[in-house]
Structure formats: C-alpha cells, structure tokens
Design a protein around this motif. Structure first.
Motif, short mmCIF file in Angstrom:
data_model
loop_
_atom_site.label_atom_id
_atom_site.label_comp_id
_atom_site.label_asym_id
_atom_site.label_seq_id
_atom_site.Cartn_x
_atom_site.Cartn_y
_atom_site.Cartn_z
N SER A 155 -1.66 3.80 -3.05
CA SER A 155 -3.02 4.27 -3.47
C SER A 155 -3.67 2.55 -4.09
CB SER A 155 -3.07 5.46 -4.49
OG SER A 155 -2.69 6.52 -3.92
N TRP A 190 -7.05 1.17 -3.24
CA TRP A 190 -7.73 0.98 -4.43
C TRP A 190 -8.34 -0.36 -4.31
CZ3 TRP A 190 -8.06 -2.01 -8.81
CH2 TRP A 190 -9.11 -1.92 -9.75
N ASP A 202 -10.92 -0.36 -1.84
CA ASP A 202 -11.95 0.47 -2.45
C ASP A 202 -12.77 -0.60 -3.56
OD1 ASP A 202 -13.68 2.15 -3.85
OD2 ASP A 202 -12.05 3.29 -4.32
N PHE A 203 -12.09 -1.24 -4.42
CA PHE A 203 -12.52 -1.85 -5.41
C PHE A 203 -13.24 -3.18 -4.82
CE2 PHE A 203 -12.08 -4.62 -9.06
CZ PHE A 203 -12.64 -3.79 -10.16
N ASN A 232 -19.73 3.74 -5.66
CA ASN A 232 -18.32 4.11 -5.81
C ASN A 232 -18.15 5.20 -4.56
OD1 ASN A 232 -15.88 4.69 -7.36
ND2 ASN A 232 -16.67 6.71 -7.19
N ALA A 255 -15.23 4.09 -1.57
CA ALA A 255 -13.93 4.75 -1.42
C ALA A 255 -13.64 5.52 0.25
CB ALA A 255 -14.10 6.20 -2.36
N SER A 293 -10.90 3.75 2.33
CA SER A 293 -9.50 3.76 1.56
C SER A 293 -8.94 5.06 1.98
CB SER A 293 -9.38 3.33 0.17
OG SER A 293 -10.09 4.44 -0.62
N LYS A 339 -15.74 1.65 -13.05
CA LYS A 339 -14.54 2.01 -11.84
C LYS A 339 -13.29 2.00 -12.53
CE LYS A 339 -13.79 2.17 -7.44
NZ LYS A 339 -14.00 3.35 -6.47
N THR A 396 -10.79 5.51 -12.39
CA THR A 396 -9.50 5.63 -11.41
C THR A 396 -8.28 6.31 -11.77
OG1 THR A 396 -10.27 3.31 -10.75
CG2 THR A 396 -7.87 3.92 -10.21
N LEU A 429 -6.50 9.17 -9.22
CA LEU A 429 -5.16 8.77 -8.71
C LEU A 429 -4.08 10.13 -9.11
CD1 LEU A 429 -2.97 6.91 -7.56
CD2 LEU A 429 -2.64 6.13 -9.84
#
Length: 139
Positions: A15, A19, A22-23, A41, A45, A48, A117, A121, A125
């Motif tokens: 993840s 991430w 994604d980030f 956001n 996402a 990922s 963000k 997170t 998760l």
C-alpha cells in the motif's frame, strides 16, 4: 496470529508503494493544477487501486477458491474503493474548509492540501487491509 502480522506488514509495504503513486498524482492535481481536495484525492487514488489489488492477491493474501471469481472480487474491491475514496475525499474537503479558515501559518497554508492527504491516509490503510483480508481470504 503470526500470519496476520506478516500479511499486515506486506500489505502496508504494498500500500505504501500504491500510496506513493497516489500521492504523486495528488500533488500534481492539487498543487500544480489547483484541483480541490475532493477531486484530486478521488482521481489520484484510482491508479493505485489496481496495483494494490494485483499485488495483494498474488503475493499477500491467499485467494480462497470459491464461487466468487478473482475478477468478481476485483469488481467488489473497486466498488468498495470508489465508495471509500469518495467518502474520505469528502471528509478531506471538509477538513480543508475548516483548516483553511483556522490556520494562519503561511507554511501550513501553502501545503495544507498535502497535510490533509497525510491525515486521511491511515484511515484508508486500516480499512483497506481489513476489507481485502475478508474479501480475498474469507469470501
């Protein structure tokens, strides 16, 4: 219990890679294109999701052979993710609206979307690990 701990560690690592993807997209959309937290956001996402699902089902969780195929599980996971991402993105947008009016420190204001963000997170998760474990190993 050891198996769950090992799976959790592997899932956090996988993840984490998702991430980062994604980030990176989130920063580009929110900082450089000026998108609102909600939209940045949500869109960041999506790439990922497939990465985490593919790695998790092939390397972390044992896919229980049932009448529910892996592709059907992916559709369930993707739908779950869309609901979760939309919900968490909305929460992020609300938090941004609150903090933008409260915070007066220029550095924090300049990076507030990034801080939001980071704040949301851990929620995703934990929920993702629990959902993926149930979906892949129990259903």
């Amino acid at each position: 219990m050891e198996n769950i701990r090992e799976s959790a560690i592997k899932f956090v690592f996988t993840s984490g890679i998702g991430w980062i993807l994604d980030f990176g997209i989130y920063i580009i959309l929110s900082k450089y294109f000026g998108w609102e937290v909600l939209y940045a956001n949500f869109c960041s996402a999506i790439p990922s999701i497939s990465f985490v699902f593919i790695v998790s089902t092939s390397k972390i969780f044992k896919n229980k052979k049932t009448k529910v195929s892996l592709s059907c599980k992916y559709l369930i996971y993707f739908t779950y993710q869309m609901v979760l991402i939309l919900s968490v993105s909305y929460i992020g947008q609300v938090l941004y609206g609150v903090f933008i009016n409260l915070v007066k420190i220029p550095f924090i204001l300049a990076y507030l979307k990034i801080f939001i963000k980071i704040i949301i997170t851990p929620i995703t998760l934990i929920l993702n690990f629990l959902f993926m474990n149930i979906l892949i190993e129990k259903i």
